[in-house]
Motif scaffolding. Sequence first.
Motif, mmCIF file in Angstrom:
data_model
loop_
_atom_site.group_PDB
_atom_site.id
_atom_site.type_symbol
_atom_site.label_atom_id
_atom_site.label_comp_id
_atom_site.label_asym_id
_atom_site.label_seq_id
_atom_site.Cartn_x
_atom_site.Cartn_y
_atom_site.Cartn_z
ATOM 1 N N ARG A 170 1.518 4.535 -2.786
ATOM 2 C CA ARG A 170 1.480 5.952 -2.422
ATOM 3 C C ARG A 170 2.761 6.648 -2.897
ATOM 4 N NH1 ARG A 170 -1.190 9.201 -2.489
ATOM 5 N NH2 ARG A 170 0.559 10.397 -3.179
ATOM 6 N N ASN B 143 -3.974 13.463 3.898
ATOM 7 C CA ASN B 143 -3.902 12.037 4.221
ATOM 8 C C ASN B 143 -2.978 11.828 5.421
ATOM 9 O OD1 ASN B 143 -3.432 9.325 4.318
ATOM 10 N ND2 ASN B 143 -3.366 9.065 2.096
ATOM 11 N N MET C 215 0.831 -1.208 0.000
ATOM 12 C CA MET C 215 0.000 0.000 0.000
ATOM 13 C C MET C 215 0.867 1.261 0.000
ATOM 14 S SD MET C 215 -2.853 0.433 -0.691
ATOM 15 C CE MET C 215 -4.560 0.248 -0.801
ATOM 16 N N ALA C 216 1.792 1.275 0.962
ATOM 17 C CA ALA C 216 2.674 2.438 1.074
ATOM 18 C C ALA C 216 3.459 2.631 -0.222
ATOM 19 C CB ALA C 216 3.623 2.258 2.248
ATOM 20 N N SER D 86 -1.996 9.229 6.781
ATOM 21 C CA SER D 86 -1.104 8.057 6.818
ATOM 22 C C SER D 86 0.086 8.132 5.861
ATOM 23 C CB SER D 86 -1.901 6.768 6.588
ATOM 24 O OG SER D 86 -3.006 6.965 5.776
ATOM 25 N N ILE D 87 0.295 9.259 5.195
ATOM 26 C CA ILE D 87 1.467 9.291 4.315
ATOM 27 C C ILE D 87 2.738 9.516 5.130
ATOM 28 C CG2 ILE D 87 0.251 10.091 2.246
ATOM 29 C CD1 ILE D 87 1.508 12.849 2.742
HETATM 30 C C1 LIG Z 1 -3.342 7.689 2.189
HETATM 31 O O1 LIG Z 1 -2.015 7.206 2.199
HETATM 32 C C2 LIG Z 1 -1.939 5.819 2.375
HETATM 33 C C3 LIG Z 1 -0.495 5.447 2.606
HETATM 34 O O2 LIG Z 1 0.353 5.967 1.610
HETATM 35 C C4 LIG Z 1 -2.574 5.135 1.175
HETATM 36 O O3 LIG Z 1 -2.506 3.760 1.331
HETATM 37 C C5 LIG Z 1 -4.012 5.580 1.053
HETATM 38 O O4 LIG Z 1 -4.581 5.084 -0.134
HETATM 39 C C6 LIG Z 1 -4.124 7.089 1.036
HETATM 40 N N1 LIG Z 1 -5.520 7.463 1.138
HETATM 41 C C7 LIG Z 1 -6.089 8.297 0.273
HETATM 42 C C8 LIG Z 1 -7.522 8.632 0.559
HETATM 43 O O5 LIG Z 1 -5.517 8.759 -0.685
#
Ligand SMILES: *[C@@H]1O[C@H](CO)[C@@H](O)[C@H](O)[C@H]1NC(C)=O
Length: 404
Positions: free
Chosen positions: A5, A153, A1-2, A155-156
């Motif tokens: 991103r 976001n 996932m990361a 979680s980035i």
């Molecule tokens: C936010 O960032 C995370 C980690 O990089 C990613 O997995 C996720 O898709 C992002 N969420 C959005 C809404 O873009």
Amino acid sequence: MAKTRGHSSKRLTRHVLLAVSLSVSVLLPLLLPAAAATTAVAVAEGDGEIKSALGAGRHGKDKGELVAEGDTAGGGSVEDDEFAGGFGSLDSMLQWAIGNSDPEKLKEEAADVQKLSADELLKRREEIKELMEKLKMPSDADLMKIAIADLKNSSISLEDRQRALQELLVLVEPIDNANDLDKLGGLLPVIQELNNADEEIRITSAWVLGTASQNNALVQNQILGYGALARLVKMGYSSSTEEAAKALYAISALIRNNVNGQEAFHSENGSAMLQHILVSDNIDVRLQKKAVFLVTDLADFQLNSGNPQLPFLSDRLFLKSVVDMLSRFDLDLHEKVLLAIKSILKLSSTDAEDFESHDLEGVLLRLGVQLEDLTPEDQKEFAGEVDALRREVQTLFQQKLKQK
Ligand SMILES: *[C@@H]1O[C@H](CO)[C@@H](O)[C@H](O)[C@H]1NC(C)=O
Ligand SMILES: *[C@@H]1O[C@H](CO)[C@@H](O)[C@H](O)[C@H]1NC(C)=O
């Protein structure tokens, strides 16, 4: 996932780079098909004597050779054209656009182009045009939206967050984009980053805010409306020179020529922050110069607008911290401080006796001696200018005292 991103953010960076460099050097020749065609035709017809932009009076049966000679002759726009023709893929174009400075590689690519006939060159140009259309260059608004989405976001990674801010920093430079920042929902997320635990992030977001509000009353008022000034004033106390300097930069941009901003600066106790910078011995002198410069700017604005929003400029203790700076040994600082005192003296709210109580007269006299006797040979000329300014301030001060 990361990973995903990170990848998309990298793509964004490439797009920004592409947008910036392509528009200048590659797109220009591409957008001038007429000029390009003319060059190509001149080459195609070149059976005998050819006079074209590529070089006057050259003989040539071999069309490719002609192009090659044009290259070595180094004609500016023609050369660019040929480089544009030499890129077979987006990647190689990118490589060039981001400043591939390997001369051997460039030579090779140029040599490839030189082997092409005029027809092939034209075809190549068409291919690139199609490629550009397929690529569908994202608009600045698109790029801003991506960066803003990243900022929002939670979680980035820190790295991606910093990159998003840096992209915004470039994007908000044109005033139209700066005006769009709030509409696109980007202003608040940037302001929130002023509270990030990471210093670099805080610095970059202050930088973005300063850049976006520079000479832009609309954005100034938007940022003030969100109450960002209070946080920036706090950042001005930072023990990190870089952070305090960027905060000062943003504050200056926010309140410059802006009555609302100056009132907010006053109510947020910004003068105490400035004073803190001016009186501290262990603060970088470059930061002190920025602070003095801001003081002069604010005094000049009051002078021109006749609007006394900033009583601290005539405050006795504040004046002391300004006068005390003349005892340092820094010619450049002396000049900036003298300019500030000159502007402050002109304010009707300033009481010359407050300056007198801080012995401005004596300080100016000692500075005169110091400029005369202690200036190194290579700074004599500048010292002369500063001394002229010093005398000007002295005269102004004496006049103001007499008026009492
Ligand atoms: C936010 O960032 C995370 C980690 O990089 C990613 O997995 C996720 O898709 C992002 N969420 C959005 C809404 O873009
Ligand atoms: C402004 O800051 C100074 C120094 O920190 C403090 O003494 C003063 O009380 C503050 N004034 C206001 C109105 O907050």
